[in-house]
Scaffold this motif. Structure first.
Motif, short mmCIF file in Angstrom:
data_model
loop_
_atom_site.label_atom_id
_atom_site.label_comp_id
_atom_site.label_asym_id
_atom_site.label_seq_id
_atom_site.Cartn_x
_atom_site.Cartn_y
_atom_site.Cartn_z
N ALA A 80 0.84 -1.19 0.00
CA ALA A 80 0.00 0.00 0.00
C ALA A 80 0.88 1.25 0.00
O ALA A 80 1.97 1.25 0.57
CB ALA A 80 -0.90 0.00 1.22
N PHE A 85 0.97 5.20 1.16
CA PHE A 85 0.28 5.98 2.18
C PHE A 85 0.57 7.47 2.10
O PHE A 85 1.69 7.87 1.77
CB PHE A 85 0.73 5.52 3.57
CG PHE A 85 0.16 4.19 3.99
CD1 PHE A 85 -1.01 4.12 4.71
CD2 PHE A 85 0.82 3.01 3.67
CE1 PHE A 85 -1.53 2.91 5.12
CE2 PHE A 85 0.31 1.78 4.08
CZ PHE A 85 -0.87 1.73 4.80
N VAL A 114 1.60 15.02 6.49
CA VAL A 114 3.03 15.19 6.76
C VAL A 114 3.78 15.53 5.48
O VAL A 114 3.57 14.91 4.45
CB VAL A 114 3.61 13.90 7.39
CG1 VAL A 114 5.10 14.04 7.62
CG2 VAL A 114 2.91 13.60 8.70
N ARG A 115 4.65 16.53 5.59
CA ARG A 115 5.37 17.00 4.41
C ARG A 115 6.72 16.32 4.28
O ARG A 115 7.21 15.68 5.21
CB ARG A 115 5.58 18.51 4.52
CG ARG A 115 4.29 19.27 4.54
CD ARG A 115 4.55 20.74 4.73
NE ARG A 115 3.29 21.47 4.83
CZ ARG A 115 3.21 22.76 5.13
NH1 ARG A 115 4.31 23.46 5.37
NH2 ARG A 115 2.04 23.35 5.20
N GLN A 116 7.33 16.51 3.16
CA GLN A 116 8.66 15.96 2.94
C GLN A 116 9.63 16.51 3.98
O GLN A 116 9.65 17.70 4.26
CB GLN A 116 9.16 16.32 1.54
CG GLN A 116 8.41 15.59 0.45
CD GLN A 116 8.95 15.90 -0.94
OE1 GLN A 116 9.99 16.51 -1.09
NE2 GLN A 116 8.21 15.48 -1.97
N ALA A 160 5.17 20.26 -0.60
CA ALA A 160 5.19 18.87 -1.07
C ALA A 160 4.95 17.91 0.08
O ALA A 160 5.61 17.97 1.11
CB ALA A 160 6.53 18.58 -1.72
N LEU A 161 4.00 17.02 -0.14
CA LEU A 161 3.71 16.01 0.88
C LEU A 161 4.66 14.85 0.73
O LEU A 161 5.14 14.55 -0.37
CB LEU A 161 2.27 15.50 0.71
CG LEU A 161 1.19 16.56 0.86
CD1 LEU A 161 -0.18 15.93 0.68
CD2 LEU A 161 1.29 17.25 2.20
N ALA A 162 4.90 14.19 1.83
CA ALA A 162 5.75 13.01 1.78
C ALA A 162 4.91 11.80 1.38
O ALA A 162 3.73 11.71 1.71
CB ALA A 162 6.38 12.78 3.14
N ASP A 163 5.53 10.87 0.65
CA ASP A 163 4.89 9.59 0.36
C ASP A 163 5.51 8.53 1.25
O ASP A 163 6.73 8.49 1.40
CB ASP A 163 5.10 9.21 -1.11
CG ASP A 163 4.11 9.95 -1.99
OD1 ASP A 163 2.91 9.84 -1.73
OD2 ASP A 163 4.56 10.65 -2.92
N PHE A 164 4.65 7.69 1.76
CA PHE A 164 5.13 6.73 2.74
C PHE A 164 4.89 5.29 2.33
O PHE A 164 3.87 4.97 1.72
CB PHE A 164 4.41 6.95 4.08
CG PHE A 164 4.85 8.16 4.84
CD1 PHE A 164 5.85 8.07 5.79
CD2 PHE A 164 4.26 9.39 4.61
CE1 PHE A 164 6.25 9.18 6.51
CE2 PHE A 164 4.66 10.52 5.32
CZ PHE A 164 5.65 10.41 6.27
N LYS A 165 5.85 4.46 2.70
CA LYS A 165 5.58 3.04 2.87
C LYS A 165 5.45 2.85 4.36
O LYS A 165 6.21 3.44 5.15
CB LYS A 165 6.72 2.18 2.33
CG LYS A 165 6.96 2.33 0.85
CD LYS A 165 5.84 1.74 0.03
CE LYS A 165 6.16 1.80 -1.46
NZ LYS A 165 4.99 1.47 -2.29
N VAL A 166 4.49 2.03 4.76
CA VAL A 166 4.28 1.84 6.18
C VAL A 166 4.67 0.43 6.59
O VAL A 166 4.21 -0.55 6.00
CB VAL A 166 2.82 2.12 6.56
CG1 VAL A 166 2.57 1.74 8.01
CG2 VAL A 166 2.49 3.58 6.35
N PRO A 195 12.08 11.46 9.41
CA PRO A 195 12.85 11.24 8.19
C PRO A 195 14.22 10.67 8.57
O PRO A 195 14.64 10.80 9.72
CB PRO A 195 12.98 12.64 7.60
CG PRO A 195 12.79 13.57 8.74
CD PRO A 195 11.93 12.87 9.74
N ASP A 251 11.81 10.65 -2.79
CA ASP A 251 11.51 10.86 -1.38
C ASP A 251 10.41 10.00 -0.81
O ASP A 251 9.39 10.51 -0.35
CB ASP A 251 11.19 12.33 -1.14
CG ASP A 251 11.43 12.72 0.32
OD1 ASP A 251 10.96 13.77 0.72
OD2 ASP A 251 12.07 11.94 1.05
N ARG A 282 9.27 7.85 2.19
CA ARG A 282 9.65 7.71 3.59
C ARG A 282 9.18 6.37 4.12
O ARG A 282 8.17 5.84 3.67
CB ARG A 282 8.99 8.82 4.42
CG ARG A 282 9.42 10.21 4.03
CD ARG A 282 10.24 10.87 5.09
NE ARG A 282 9.60 10.86 6.38
CZ ARG A 282 9.00 11.92 6.93
NH1 ARG A 282 8.90 13.04 6.26
NH2 ARG A 282 8.50 11.84 8.14
N LEU A 308 7.80 4.61 7.43
CA LEU A 308 7.25 4.84 8.76
C LEU A 308 7.01 3.48 9.37
O LEU A 308 6.64 2.53 8.68
CB LEU A 308 5.94 5.61 8.59
CG LEU A 308 5.12 5.93 9.82
CD1 LEU A 308 4.50 7.31 9.63
CD2 LEU A 308 4.02 4.91 9.97
#
Lengths: 248, 248
Positions: free
Chosen positions: A19, A21, A62-64, B17-23, B96, B108, B110, B112
């Motif tokens: 996924a 997120f 949440v931002r970069q 810019a928002l961060a993209d995450f793998k959780v 980060p 980028d 992130r 989490l």
DNA sequence: GCAAAAGTGTTCCGACTACACCCATGC
DNA sequence: GCATGGGTGTAGTCGGAACACTTTTGC
């Protein structure tokens, strides 16, 4: 437990799809109005879909380069100006289908929200009424239906507030530098209810520890004998911080 | 607090810019070896970069359509077969630069990690030695340096374990259906240390509540008087669950 | 009988409860 | 003086800590 597994078939050669997120931060911000003896929660009006026109907990994505805690402080600073506060992480809500925005997109972006809990000093907390935005302190008992699962987050936060207040010295983060024991007692009663302890026992129990130092100064507020002003002594508290303490 | 804000310049017309995450989900899995009086933690050997060759907490990335809790149960089930366990969310680590994988990518992403804490029944826990994978129970005191910030997560989990054991009935999730008070006492001593309470006081305190019912049956293990077998009565515990209880 | 483990009882003491009571101020 | 809130003291009680003692088994 076996039933929870393998919703996505996991063939030896095909990796299951991960996924993606966006991570949000939601804050449950409490404040105690000592004049009116009310426990207040900060809510903001939503001006976008989904849940347009609903009250919600203040939050942001949440931002970069931004940490979760930074994001939490940012939301707070966008809504109120306050110097003294306590903030900590609460719980992470991350199931699928929490956020209606997940549905329309084909590429399955999930919204996860890391909730935080904060207690701020009421008298100095100045709401930032930026533009059209609605923002308000609601007495806890009168909070309406909120957007998303925010009512659930709120009740989770209220539990944490009571626990923290009873077992940690967070009250002193939100009281003025010097305060009377009456002030302290009132803070506790508005959050925990009247019945947790007798005032005189509350006094003796707290003073016994020795981390409240009498400044020698007094304050007179209307009728009645003037009260001594105390100060929280962080150094004197330090050796006690790992002991199981009840601030009742 | 002001210093925490606006790391990304926030011009009126450009959205930050928002961060993209793998959780990810990381599990701190505890178990008590009552034969040897040891508190154990489950660790797995990493076979990929980063931290190749390091021990780490068992974890995984969250898949599409999978809740955080589901992911946590999945990791657990991939490593051990166990029927009785207690599991709850611990804390979310999301700053980060936590994960070296963040650096090389330009876009980028992130990482989490939502950590969970689990306590499982040791005797029935069967490790799944899938292929080349290293997996082991380590006595808490001898855990080596782990990958990422996993040592920090572990110490956080250990705190939670002690709190939960002292204030919640999680011990009964991990004891056999019937058990002696000696078994229970031993579980507590291995986790909390010898000095928390005298055995006879521990007995009386627990029996006073009334949620432990004597089955009438006895068990004899070597020398000494046979011990009564007790059963945890969930219905009798129910009305007590919101009271402030110490299981010491 | 003796050691080992389970289980019971008792004494001591500190802490919390519930008050009664005194103190200092405004009016 | 009297009302109001601050502050002190005390008697009763409950519960935990420490430890002695009894019971039931294996050897």
């Amino acid at each position: 437990m076996a039933g929870r597994l393998q919703k996505t078939p996991d063939h030896p050669l095909t990796k299951p799809a991960l996924a993606d997120f966006k991570v949000g931060v939601e804050n449950v911000i409490f404040s105690v109005d000592t004049d009116q003896n009310r426990l207040l929660v900060l809510v903001v009006m939503r001006h976008e879909a989904p849940y347009l026109g609903y009250w919600s907990l203040p939050g942001t994505l949440v931002r970069q380069g931004e940490s979760l805690e930074d994001a939490a402080y940012r939301v707070l600073a966008e809504k109120i100006r306050v110097k003294n506060l306590y903030l900590e992480q609460l719980y992470t809500f991350g199931g699928p289908r929490r956020d209606p925005r997940e549905a329309p997109h084909a590429f399955d972006v999930r919204y996860l929200s890391v909730s935080h809990f904060a207690l701020v000093r009421f008298v100095e907390a100045e709401l930032i009424a930026g533009g059209v935005s609605g923002i308000a302190w609601y007495p806890l008992a009168q909070v309406p239906q909120l957007a998303f699962d925010h009512n659930q987050i709120l009740s989770y936060g209220y539990q944490r507030l009571r626990n923290k207040l009873a077992y940690s010295p967070i009250a002193f983060d939100v009281l003025p530098d010097t305060f009377t024991l009456g002030d302290l007692y009132q803070l506790y009663t508005t959050v925990l209810g009247e019945s947790f302890s007798d005032y005189s026992n509350f006094r003796t129990r707290l003073l016994k520890w020795g981390f409240l130092q009498d400044t020698g100064r007094k304050t007179s507020r209307g009728a009645g004998r003037p009260a001594s002003l105390y100060r929280f002594n962080a150094e004197a508290f330090e050796p006690l911080k790992d002991k199981p303490m009840v601030f009742i």
